[in-house]
Design a protein around this motif. Sequence first.
Motif, PDB file in Angstrom:
ATOM      1  N   UNK B 284      -6.952  16.301   9.799  1.00 45.46           N
ATOM      2  CA  UNK B 284      -7.080  14.851   9.775  1.00 45.46           C
ATOM      3  C   UNK B 284      -6.558  14.346   8.439  1.00 45.46           C
ATOM      4  N   UNK B 285      -5.262  14.142   8.369  1.00 44.76           N
ATOM      5  CA  UNK B 285      -4.679  13.684   7.112  1.00 44.76           C
ATOM      6  C   UNK B 285      -5.114  12.246   6.846  1.00 44.76           C
ATOM      7  N   UNK B 286      -5.200  11.896   5.562  1.00 50.44           N
ATOM      8  CA  UNK B 286      -5.449  10.495   5.219  1.00 50.44           C
ATOM      9  C   UNK B 286      -4.083   9.830   5.134  1.00 50.44           C
ATOM     10  N   UNK B 287      -3.830   8.820   5.955  1.00 51.92           N
ATOM     11  CA  UNK B 287      -2.508   8.191   5.899  1.00 51.92           C
ATOM     12  C   UNK B 287      -2.288   7.492   4.558  1.00 51.92           C
ATOM     13  N   UNK B 288      -1.028   7.274   4.215  1.00 48.62           N
ATOM     14  CA  UNK B 288      -0.708   6.472   3.034  1.00 48.62           C
ATOM     15  C   UNK B 288      -1.064   7.155   1.734  1.00 48.62           C
ATOM     16  N   UNK B 289      -1.183   6.358   0.706  1.00 50.94           N
ATOM     17  CA  UNK B 289      -1.524   6.913  -0.598  1.00 50.94           C
ATOM     18  C   UNK B 289      -2.375   5.935  -1.398  1.00 50.94           C
ATOM     19  N   UNK B 305      -6.128   2.709   4.235  1.00 46.97           N
ATOM     20  CA  UNK B 305      -6.062   4.086   4.718  1.00 46.97           C
ATOM     21  C   UNK B 305      -7.283   4.453   5.560  1.00 46.97           C
ATOM     22  N   UNK B 363       4.251  -0.666  -0.622  1.00 47.27           N
ATOM     23  CA  UNK B 363       5.313   0.286  -0.362  1.00 47.27           C
ATOM     24  C   UNK B 363       6.151  -0.122   0.843  1.00 47.27           C
ATOM     25  N   UNK B 365       8.311   2.065   2.412  1.00 50.40           N
ATOM     26  CA  UNK B 365       8.686   3.151   3.297  1.00 50.40           C
ATOM     27  C   UNK B 365       7.481   3.556   4.106  1.00 50.40           C
ATOM     28  N   UNK B 366       7.739   4.127   5.235  1.00 49.87           N
ATOM     29  CA  UNK B 366       6.614   4.527   6.050  1.00 49.87           C
ATOM     30  C   UNK B 366       6.029   5.777   5.441  1.00 49.87           C
ATOM     31  N   UNK B 367       4.735   5.817   5.334  1.00 48.93           N
ATOM     32  CA  UNK B 367       4.090   7.015   4.844  1.00 48.93           C
ATOM     33  C   UNK B 367       3.229   7.468   5.978  1.00 48.93           C
ATOM     34  N   UNK B 368       2.713   8.581   5.884  1.00 53.88           N
ATOM     35  CA  UNK B 368       1.761   9.047   6.869  1.00 53.88           C
ATOM     36  C   UNK B 368       2.443   9.353   8.154  1.00 53.88           C
ATOM     37  N   UNK B 369       1.844  10.258   8.829  1.00 54.00           N
ATOM     38  CA  UNK B 369       2.376  10.611  10.126  1.00 54.00           C
ATOM     39  C   UNK B 369       1.307  10.328  11.131  1.00 54.00           C
TER      40      UNK B 369
END
Lengths: 343, 369
Positions: B284-289, B305, B363, B365-369
């Motif tokens: 479970x990745x955390x999207x973005x930053x 996020x 930002x 650009x798209x981050x996160x998948x």
Amino acid sequence: MAGSGTAHLRDPESTLLRAEHLVVEFPVGNTGLKVHAVSDVSLDILPGETLGLVGESGSGKSTTGRALMQMPSPGSGSVTLDGQEITGLKSNDLRELRPQMQMIFQDPISSLNPRRRVGEIVGEPLRIWKRGSAAEQDALVDATLEAVGIDPSAAKGRRPHEFSGGQCQRICVARALMLDPKILICDEPVSALDVSVQAQILNLLQDMKERYGLTMLFIAHDLAVVKNVSDRVAVMYLGKLCEVGSPDDIYARPAHPYTRALIDSIPSADSETNTHEGVRLTGEIPSPVAPPSGCRFRTRCPSAQELCSQVEPVMREVSPNQFVACHFPLHDENSGTAVGSPA
Amino acid sequence: MTATEADTNLSVGQRATLLEVVDLSTTFRTERGMVHAVDGVTFTLDRGRTLGIVGESGSGKTVLSRSIMGLLSGKNVIRTGSVKYEGTEIIGYSAKQMSNVWGAEMSMVFQDPMTSLNPVMKIGKQITESLRRHLGVDKDEADKTAIALLKSVGIPAPEQRLGEYPHQLSGGMRQRVTISIALACGPKILFADEPTTALDVTVQAQILDLLDEQQRERHMAMILVTHDLGVVRTRADEIIVMYGGKVVEQAPTSTLFASMKMPYTEALLRSIPRLDMPSHTRLDAIPGRPPNLISPPAGCNFAARCRYVQPRCLEERPPLVAAADPGHFYRCFFPVGTPEGDAALQANISAGTAVAAPATRSSTTSEES
């Protein structure tokens, strides 16, 4: 542990990459001494498989990855890709072969040229190898950036410093995929990233593996990360392989005392007590200039005996598909006798 | 710090509060604007206890520990709030006054043992430097103490090491040396800023055990700064989770893991691959930053996020509120494990936005998948 042997290798017909008896040594100045970085390591990877290579720093895991890539070529041993022997190829032939093997490095920011734009960086492999027309190249760059989760229209005109570490690693992945490689060697691809971003990149590599049918060698020191991505895991110590097997077997029932110790040293966010129990290694990895005789792990091994200093253990199967190079493995189904503790 | 002042103010009683930080903020003035690196942090630390500070890079955890120790100087650093050490306010101390605190009262072990040792000074000199300054002992005496210190941190042949340079030691040995330097004058608080991040996992366990043992022997308080929840879980009595310069959750360790309230803490824990998960488990990745600290978002820092995000989170900053358990605080309108939180998550899942949070960040650009 830490021994030689090839019992863990599979049918050469079925493997995509196969390395036998790899040896890499570096001279120490002009002292006549040598750093024994990789000593008689054999491994193989099936098509579509991810092999995780895990070990402490100084265990020779990165050097093994580079020896497979022939940068530099191993001192001795053989590496075959798709049945073709690639050690000893002339530089031109080797260059022809390079697009099939790509690499991703630990520090994503320093592996991108800071003065160039992302579009040029990702498209460069296509231009060098003259794949397709300019428009086709451009379309492929867009599609690949999209696939790794970077918005091509916004990103192509920018330079690497405008991106975070996680985004730079996505760009590196995109660049590595441009030439449709057969094998991707990832050298600590997430260890420079934050935990939250690390999960994004691990998921991305998994997605890319499914989408492009990639075969991967995944080098890392973090056992939990390696377990997550790998189909097969090889544990390295001081230039030798200790144990090879499926991740679930190795982690549930490690046969090598070193693997056991590595697992026991991890502090876990799930349990409050486990770091204070189990096997704790003392001391540090010995110098690879003068590695211990016999089993290289014996100086730190809780089960070391006289035999370990005299005879180097050879890789053998202790349970189906779990191979270990140790005289006194923690479990051994193939010998009915004393297991774990020598008689 | 001057012992007399401290003694008169030591009316705290049995709890023996050693360090009291109230509403500490640290802002850097940069060309691009003000960076709010630490924003209103409050906690107390008792003698002999361990506080873990956890967060991603850029969360302000390192700046917080350096700010408490007064290691950030210069006219572009703005520190507000209060830091009381043994009852005495130390914000506003001059560098000269602080130099009586550093080493003798508080000391620090840094992340990278190579760069925190002087490469051209012998190890013996580096250890005895503070001994001679703070304790005024002569050279022979200081050397004896240094040998005892090196022995206590598990360095073989300590007499011989005194005459060696840092490059002659391995990373783990160097970290043992920096720990012995930090311990030399018997500090009451040890700050350990990612003390094991640069080390191998087997050596990491040795160093953490060493810190534990030294802390118990000396009844010393410790602030352990790390990005690894696994490290603090087994070592800290209390944990502060930081995000975007703010404390987002604070609780005794067992409470935090038993009933975490902050979605960020939960997300951090869920994103870490664990050994007990079968291989190829999707993380479970955390999207973005993390947020931009120059112009932080109007609402909750973590909203962009967060799986639980609601419209209110984007407009209003959640305050730090107390949970049911004593000593447990969090900063969220829709906390994990409460009816409001569950409802928020359910609403997001049914709206299909639970994972792909609204992109409110600057930002492009798209981050996160």
